[in-house]
Design an enzyme around this catalytic site. Structure first.
Site, PDB file in Angstrom:
ATOM      1  N   ASP A 228      10.514  -0.537   6.787  1.00 56.06           N
ATOM      2  CA  ASP A 228       9.499  -0.054   5.871  1.00 56.06           C
ATOM      3  C   ASP A 228       9.117  -1.168   4.899  1.00 56.06           C
ATOM      4  O   ASP A 228       9.995  -1.851   4.351  1.00 56.06           O
ATOM      5  CB  ASP A 228      10.026   1.160   5.093  1.00 56.06           C
ATOM      6  CG  ASP A 228       8.939   1.839   4.289  1.00 56.06           C
ATOM      7  OD1 ASP A 228       8.306   2.760   4.836  1.00 56.06           O
ATOM      8  OD2 ASP A 228       8.731   1.453   3.127  1.00 56.06           O
ATOM      9  N   ILE A 229       7.814  -1.378   4.707  1.00 52.75           N
ATOM     10  CA  ILE A 229       7.354  -2.422   3.785  1.00 52.75           C
ATOM     11  C   ILE A 229       7.612  -1.967   2.353  1.00 52.75           C
ATOM     12  O   ILE A 229       7.220  -0.863   1.956  1.00 52.75           O
ATOM     13  CB  ILE A 229       5.858  -2.719   3.989  1.00 52.75           C
ATOM     14  CG1 ILE A 229       5.581  -3.105   5.440  1.00 52.75           C
ATOM     15  CG2 ILE A 229       5.403  -3.833   3.050  1.00 52.75           C
ATOM     16  CD1 ILE A 229       4.108  -3.321   5.746  1.00 52.75           C
TER      17      ILE A 229
ATOM     18  N   ASN B 221      -1.640  -2.192  -1.600  1.00 54.15           N
ATOM     19  CA  ASN B 221      -2.925  -1.557  -1.301  1.00 54.15           C
ATOM     20  C   ASN B 221      -3.734  -1.302  -2.565  1.00 54.15           C
ATOM     21  O   ASN B 221      -4.959  -1.464  -2.578  1.00 54.15           O
ATOM     22  CB  ASN B 221      -2.698  -0.239  -0.560  1.00 54.15           C
ATOM     23  CG  ASN B 221      -2.431  -0.443   0.919  1.00 54.15           C
ATOM     24  OD1 ASN B 221      -2.908  -1.400   1.518  1.00 54.15           O
ATOM     25  ND2 ASN B 221      -1.659   0.453   1.513  1.00 54.15           N
TER      26      ASN B 221
ATOM     27  N   ASP C 285      -4.501  -3.224   5.789  1.00 54.88           N
ATOM     28  CA  ASP C 285      -4.543  -3.068   7.251  1.00 54.88           C
ATOM     29  C   ASP C 285      -4.331  -4.408   7.946  1.00 54.88           C
ATOM     30  O   ASP C 285      -3.649  -4.491   8.987  1.00 54.88           O
ATOM     31  CB  ASP C 285      -5.876  -2.461   7.679  1.00 54.88           C
ATOM     32  CG  ASP C 285      -6.000  -0.991   7.301  1.00 54.88           C
ATOM     33  OD1 ASP C 285      -4.968  -0.384   6.955  1.00 54.88           O
ATOM     34  OD2 ASP C 285      -7.126  -0.459   7.357  1.00 54.88           O
TER      35      ASP C 285
ATOM     36  N   GLU D  11       3.320   2.504   6.645  1.00 55.90           N
ATOM     37  CA  GLU D  11       3.864   1.151   6.624  1.00 55.90           C
ATOM     38  C   GLU D  11       5.250   1.096   7.247  1.00 55.90           C
ATOM     39  O   GLU D  11       6.018   0.162   6.996  1.00 55.90           O
ATOM     40  CB  GLU D  11       3.916   0.610   5.199  1.00 55.90           C
ATOM     41  CG  GLU D  11       4.857   1.340   4.278  1.00 55.90           C
ATOM     42  CD  GLU D  11       4.212   2.485   3.517  1.00 55.90           C
ATOM     43  OE1 GLU D  11       4.684   2.795   2.417  1.00 55.90           O
ATOM     44  OE2 GLU D  11       3.236   3.074   4.019  1.00 55.90           O
TER      45      GLU D  11
END
Length: 561
Positions: free
Chosen positions: A226-227, A234, A243, A269
């Site tokens: 997971d980022i 964002n 994206d 993500e």
């Protein structure tokens, strides 16, 4: 090959087999009907029986071979056999054509292999069989050796035209259908943004890999990635830039992963990696390489992130150590990822599997107790996921420090039980209070401070857990007597409670909370050392420090980074 593709292939194979059988029967019927049998002449009947059998026997053999190759052999042999059976049908029709005196009515049977080859092998093979059928009609009818050439060529020409038209049209339809199927499969399986496998395809592949692993008694590992703080990215640069990062990250992860692995975009993500035949340590090493690759890669605008770089958190779980089926494996990897994010992010964590480990080491009469613990912790997890993960980590640390302190196996087992259940009293606290993002009011804080007493009350009816109740009741007592609920100090505090006091504080310090960021493990150890002799038992503090630092890094596999 996916399940729906496999089902489609099997249905087409059944249709093809049925069509070939019907084609053989048609050829045999034409052969029989073309030569009336004289029943009164036994010799003629015998000869006819022999001739019919000579055709039916190859047909039966063909059917058996078709089933054998499709079910038991590889794709290459099956493809060769698929061509061979069309050739066999073609030769059979040629024999019937010759036996019937080269009658053009029998020649129309050539349409059967032309149609079947076009539908099953494609336009190229269909046109090849059409050319072969036309050549046989022209060569065997002898139209070039007669003076009535114009009259004799009309029907072979019509048949040839029909053969080529059928092959071109039907073969073209099949090619379009195959191309459409490939496009639909890509749409159904691929994530439109990254080009990786999507959530649905991930579960289908994972189900298949779990079945293979269980059938062959081999491990299967799952990694969730997971980022970190991607919402922040964002919000800063916009979703279009986000994206682009997701697409770039997908390519980066794909390039680092070893062969025979499966990478998917799980959602948002979050990414998932299936690692067949890898043990927990090997899977954790793969996750570490992925983590390092992302940390070393330069992403646009990453300086605005909290770590001044784009980073990922990872959770690792393995079958059969942590799970027995697909859902349990997913839950374990997800829990490990959740723990990674709650304890500071930007790290790899393996699933602790405390209950599973306790189950393996528990005495036979304790197995019912383990199930009771599992039920209690499931309820806690439903109310407050942080408390559940915190309890697992405290139990894991407790086992390690207990070994360092030289506890017996029975003492170690009881310590782990107590550590796992030390916050069970929080079941009595309202969820809104447990998950409150701001500071607690005095009334709320006084309420929370009652959870050690409530935990003791909850466990009183369970006879096997009586020895751990003192540890649960007094795990918030301070060594100098300033703790709660009874203000015990020094040796008055149960030894297990003194151990839990250190571990509980350490995990709380190194875990992200809504109202503060997690401390690093070095800073947390410094803080605990500073309070040694006041809040914490010095003997326990020293044992805990040695446990964490003796290998030069944090406990292996709990924090892999």
């Amino acid at each position: 090959m996916q399940e729906w593709q496999r089902e489609r292939k099997e249905k087409l194979a059944d249709l093809t087999l049925g069509a070939h059988i019907i084609a053989y029967l048609i050829a045999v019927a034409v052969f029989i009907c073309s030569k009336p049998l004289h029943i009164n002449h036994l010799n003629n009947l015998y000869n006819a029986t022999i001739k019919i059998s000579s055709i039916l026997f190859p047909a039966a053999t063909f059917i058996l071979l078709d089933v054998f190759f499709l079910l038991h052999k590889g794709r290459s042999l099956a493809d060769i056999w698929n061509v061979a059976k069309h050739l066999a049908l073609f030769l059979l029709i040629t024999l019937v054509f010759l036996y019937n005196g080269k009658d053009l009515t029998s020649g129309s049977l050539y349409l059967l292999p032309v149609v079947l080859s076009s539908l099953t092998l494609g336009r190229g093979w269909g046109l090849a069989f059409a050319a072969a059928a036309s050549g046989c009609l022209v060569a065997l009818t002898g139209i070039f050796t007669t003076t009535a050439f114009t009259q004799r060529i009309e029907m072979p020409f019509v048949f040839s035209a029909l053969f080529f038209l059928a092959a071109w049209f039907l073969g073209g339809i099949i090619e379009i259908e195959k191309q459409t199927t490939v496009k639909l499969a890509r749409i159904a399986n691929e994530d439109g943004l990254t080009g990786l496998a999507n959530h649905r395809f991930f579960y289908e592949r994972l189900k298949k890999e779990v079945e293979i692993a269980l059938a062959n008694n081999r491990p299967l590992s799952l990694v969730f990635l997971d980022i970190d703080f991607f919402k922040n990215y964002n919000d800063t640069f916009g979703h279009q830039q986000g994206d682009l990062v997701l697409r770039e990250l997908g390519k980066l992860l794909q390039g680092v992963l070893p062969a025979d692995t499966f990478l998917a975009r799980y959602g948002g993500e979050e990414f998932a990696v299936i690692l067949p035949a890898l043990q927990l340590e090997e899977a954790a090493e793969v996750a570490r390489k992925l983590h390092q690759a992302v940390a070393n890669h330069a992403f646009p605008g990453e300086n605005c992130q909290p770590f001044s770089k784009l980073t990922i958190s990872a959770g690792v779980a393995t079958l059969p150590d942590h799970a027995k089926n697909v859902q349990e494996l997913v839950d374990a990897a997800d829990e490990a990822l959740y723990s990674s994010k709650w304890t500071g992010r930007n790290k790899v964590r393996c699933y602790l599997a405390v209950l599973e480990r306790l189950s393996r080491s528990a005495k036979k009469n304790d197995l019912v107790l383990i199930e009771s613990l599992r039920t209690l912790m499931t309820v806690i997890n439903a109310r407050d996921r942080y408390t559940y993960g915190h309890s697992e980590r405290v139990a894991y640390y407790a086992g390690k420090i207990g070994e360092k302190l030289g506890l017996s196996l029975d003492e170690l087992r009881l310590l782990e039980y107590g550590a796992f259940l030390h916050d069970v009293g929080k079941l009595e606290i309202q969820r809104e209070v447990l998950t409150k993002t701001g500071e607690l009011s005095k009334t709320e804080w006084d309420f929370v401070r009652q959870h050690p007493l409530w935990g003791a009350e909850i466990l009183k009816p369970i006879k096997a857990l009586q020895p751990v109740i003192p540890a649960i009741m007094h795990h918030h007592e301070n060594y100098d007597g300033s703790g709660y609920p009874d203000g015990l100090k020094g040796e008055e505090i149960p030894f297990f409670a003194r151990i839990l006091r250190v571990i509980d504080s350490f995990d709380a310090m190194t875990t992200n909370r809504p109202y503060r960021r997690a401390l690093s493990k070095v800073k947390a150890l410094d803080e605990i050392a500073l309070c040694s002799g006041r809040q914490y038992d010095p003997q326990v503090v020293e044992a805990f420090r040695e446990t964490l630092t003796e290998t030069g890094k944090t406990i292996s596999l709990l924090d892999y980074i």
